[in-house]
Enzyme design. Structure first.
Site, PDB file in Angstrom:
ATOM      1  N   GLU A  47     -12.646   2.433   5.603  1.00 20.74           N
ATOM      2  CA  GLU A  47     -11.364   2.847   6.407  1.00 20.74           C
ATOM      3  C   GLU A  47     -11.471   4.215   6.673  1.00 20.74           C
ATOM      4  O   GLU A  47     -10.807   4.846   6.034  1.00 20.74           O
ATOM      5  CB  GLU A  47     -10.141   2.433   6.029  1.00 20.74           C
ATOM      6  CG  GLU A  47      -8.842   2.516   6.896  1.00 20.74           C
ATOM      7  CD  GLU A  47      -7.666   1.987   6.521  1.00 20.74           C
ATOM      8  OE1 GLU A  47      -6.714   1.467   6.969  1.00 20.74           O
ATOM      9  OE2 GLU A  47      -7.334   2.653   5.293  1.00 20.74           O
ATOM     10  N   GLU A  77       0.754  -1.133  -0.134  1.00 18.68           N
ATOM     11  CA  GLU A  77       0.163  -0.104   0.018  1.00 18.68           C
ATOM     12  C   GLU A  77       0.906   1.153   0.082  1.00 18.68           C
ATOM     13  O   GLU A  77       1.766   1.516   0.962  1.00 18.68           O
ATOM     14  CB  GLU A  77      -0.914  -0.166   1.172  1.00 18.68           C
ATOM     15  CG  GLU A  77      -1.936   1.257   1.492  1.00 18.68           C
ATOM     16  CD  GLU A  77      -2.644   1.186   2.556  1.00 18.68           C
ATOM     17  OE1 GLU A  77      -3.684   1.899   2.639  1.00 18.68           O
ATOM     18  OE2 GLU A  77      -2.411   0.251   3.317  1.00 18.68           O
TER      19      GLU A  77
END
Length: 262
Positions: A240, A143
């Site tokens: 998120e 990520e």
């Protein structure tokens, strides 16, 4: 229709972490993720997952001393042994919880090493992690994080992660595409999704500015979610974000956009 997952590190913080599994199920979720499970009892977390009939879709490899500001150790040449022990620990948890994918955070730039030295350590460690995960049928995510929220983070852009994936050259390594981080760092969201969807293994969402729920900022989430459907994305879309004013109220956008959590 997107398959939504609740990030239990950021949602349902009104209750302690072990109780968030029940809260997520009661809200309608069938899938969850979180940053790290390692400080908790494996049996307790497994019990909470099974009791609430949830699927855990992702968590992170150990990422160093999070409370001290570390955001991963994969790019630290001095800590290869520690990283690799963390991979084994994460795989043990993943197998116990039935988790199919783990996320690797690269970490920050270190003054003691050149970028090239850190990059090579990252390539070596990601290749190692992919090999271990592959033995158990698991996928590895990598990520990028935006440099405004995480100054000094080694991987900021989609292009950097795609370059890393090309050098690692393992079939079970994918980009974890966090739309909030991507919007802050580089924008161009739709083009990236269209061009690189085959290499995207997991998606996380929040709006910008503020990192709150969709509909609170500038990102056109109705359009982006339709794009994912049209492109045939089969993975999870994880929520998120920092909920306002609270988690349950923050979920109103799901029905407003014509979707459901289950």
């Amino acid at each position: 229709m997107p398959k939504f997952a609740a990030n239990l590190t950021m949602l349902f913080t009104e209750v302690p972490f072990p109780e968030r599994f029940k809260a997520a199920r009661e809200a309608g979720f069938k899938a969850v993720e979180f940053l790290f499970p390692y400080e908790y009892s494996m049996d307790a977390i497994k019990g909470a997952v099974e009791e609430n009939n949830l699927e855990v879709v992702l968590f992170n490899l150990p990422a160093g001393d999070w409370s001290a500001g570390e955001r991963g150790i994969a790019a630290d040449p001095k800590r290869k042994d520690e990283f690799r022990e963390g991979v084994k620990q994460a795989v043990t948890w993943a197998r116990a919880l039935g988790v199919p994918r783990l996320n690797c955070l690269a970490g920050k730039r270190l003054d003691a090493f050149t970028f090239a030295e850190q990059w090579q350590a990252l390539v070596d460690n990601v290749r190692y992690a992919a090999g271990v995960l592959g033995e158990h049928g698991l996928n590895l995510m990598v990520e990028p994080l935006n440099h405004y929220d995480v100054p000094g983070f080694l991987l900021n852009t989609t292009g950097q992660v795609l370059q890393l994936l090309a050098e690692v050259d393992m079939p079970n390594v994918y980009l974890q595409y966090d739309i909030y981080h991507a919007q802050k760092e580089e924008g161009n969201l739709t083009v990236i999704l269209r061009e690189h969807l085959p290499k995207i293994g997991h998606i996380q969402i929040a709006d910008n500015p503020g990192r709150h729920q969709p509909g609170t900022g500038e990102i056109n989430y109705p359009f982006l979610l339709r794009e994912l459907d049209n492109a045939g994305y089969k993975g999870y879309v994880s929520l998120e974000y920092i909920p306002v004013p609270d988690t349950r109220k923050s979920l109103d956008w799901v029905a407003e956009y014509g979707y459901s959590l289950g």
